[in-house]
Every structure is written in structure tokens, then in C-alpha cells.
Design a protein around this motif. Sequence first.
Motif, short mmCIF file in Angstrom:
data_model
loop_
_atom_site.label_atom_id
_atom_site.label_comp_id
_atom_site.label_asym_id
_atom_site.label_seq_id
_atom_site.Cartn_x
_atom_site.Cartn_y
_atom_site.Cartn_z
N GLN A 178 0.70 -1.26 0.01
CA GLN A 178 -0.08 0.06 0.10
C GLN A 178 1.13 1.15 0.06
O GLN A 178 1.99 1.31 0.57
N LEU A 179 0.53 2.23 -0.95
CA LEU A 179 1.25 3.56 -0.80
C LEU A 179 1.07 4.27 0.48
O LEU A 179 -0.16 4.24 1.01
N PRO A 180 1.95 4.88 0.90
CA PRO A 180 1.71 5.74 2.24
C PRO A 180 0.73 6.78 2.31
O PRO A 180 0.03 6.86 3.14
N ARG A 181 0.59 7.17 0.95
CA ARG A 181 -0.61 8.27 0.60
C ARG A 181 -1.17 7.70 -0.68
O ARG A 181 -0.55 7.86 -1.60
N LEU A 182 -2.25 7.36 -0.50
CA LEU A 182 -3.25 6.71 -1.88
C LEU A 182 -3.32 7.83 -2.84
O LEU A 182 -3.51 9.24 -2.52
N MET A 183 -3.17 7.44 -4.15
CA MET A 183 -3.57 8.64 -5.16
C MET A 183 -5.10 8.95 -5.11
O MET A 183 -5.96 8.41 -4.90
N GLY B 96 -7.61 0.84 -2.58
CA GLY B 96 -7.27 0.73 -1.49
C GLY B 96 -5.78 0.58 -0.93
O GLY B 96 -5.11 0.63 -0.03
N LEU B 97 -4.90 0.07 -2.19
CA LEU B 97 -3.45 0.14 -2.18
C LEU B 97 -2.73 1.09 -2.88
O LEU B 97 -1.89 1.66 -2.30
N ILE B 98 -3.42 1.57 -3.80
CA ILE B 98 -2.70 2.56 -4.91
C ILE B 98 -3.68 3.91 -4.84
O ILE B 98 -3.05 4.89 -4.86
N TYR B 99 -4.87 3.81 -4.78
CA TYR B 99 -5.86 4.91 -5.01
C TYR B 99 -7.04 4.37 -4.06
O TYR B 99 -7.36 3.24 -3.87
N ARG B 100 -7.79 5.43 -4.16
CA ARG B 100 -8.95 5.18 -2.87
C ARG B 100 -10.03 4.69 -3.51
O ARG B 100 -10.59 3.52 -2.93
#
Length: 122
Positions: free
Chosen positions: A50-55, A85-89
Motif C-alpha cells: 500500500q502506498l503511504p498516501r493513496l492517489m 485501497g492499495l494505490i488509489y482510494r
Amino acid sequence: MTNEVRLVVYGEPASKANSRKIVKFGNRPASIKSDKARAFEASVKQQVHQLPRLMTEKLVAFIRIYYASERPDLDESIILDALQGLIYRNDRQVREKHVYHDIDRNNPRFEIVLRPLVKGLV
């Protein structure tokens, strides 16, 4: 914010449209994802951090799916669902898609590039 995300994820995605099964919850029938579809989504979650901050912006996706055979339909929807939920909302953020079907009998996978959508190009 990350300008671009590039991923390679191993395993063959199930066609979301053709991978539903009917189950009963009490007396009520329901349609759920197949075992193959759920296993694929679990595999994506194991392979993608998961990105620390989602796109959060609108996105364009370039996806090349390498299937093990010619049989599956080209269907990127389960890939976009699995990355939510891993890369974007939310996969609704993907407003433009470029999706390609390829074959790699020994190494099915998908490669994806996600970028912010730039308005006014066309």
C-alpha cells in the motif's frame, strides 16, 4: 504526491464478468466472486504494498495483461478492484484506460502504469 505508479503483478486475473457464483445466504440467493477471483485479489494484496498516501486525483491507466492462453476475455475490472485501497482510494478515479491482451503461457501477469489524468489533451 506520486506522479506515476508502475507495477508488475504475477498471476492470471479472472474475468470479473464470467467469474461469479451463486450462493445462498439463508433462503436468499446471492452472486459472489468466484474462488479464482478472490484468490487473485488476495495475491495482489500480497504482492503490492500500500502506498503511504493513496492517489486521490483522476487517473489514466495503461494495462498489459499476459494471460496463459487465448481463452480469457480481456477484462481489467478485477485488477482495478484489487488495487483499490492499495494505490488509489476508488477505482472510479480511473477515467481513461488503455488495456492490452498478450500471452505468456509460463508467466501470466499484468503490468500497469497509473498516472494523473491531464485535461485538455484531446
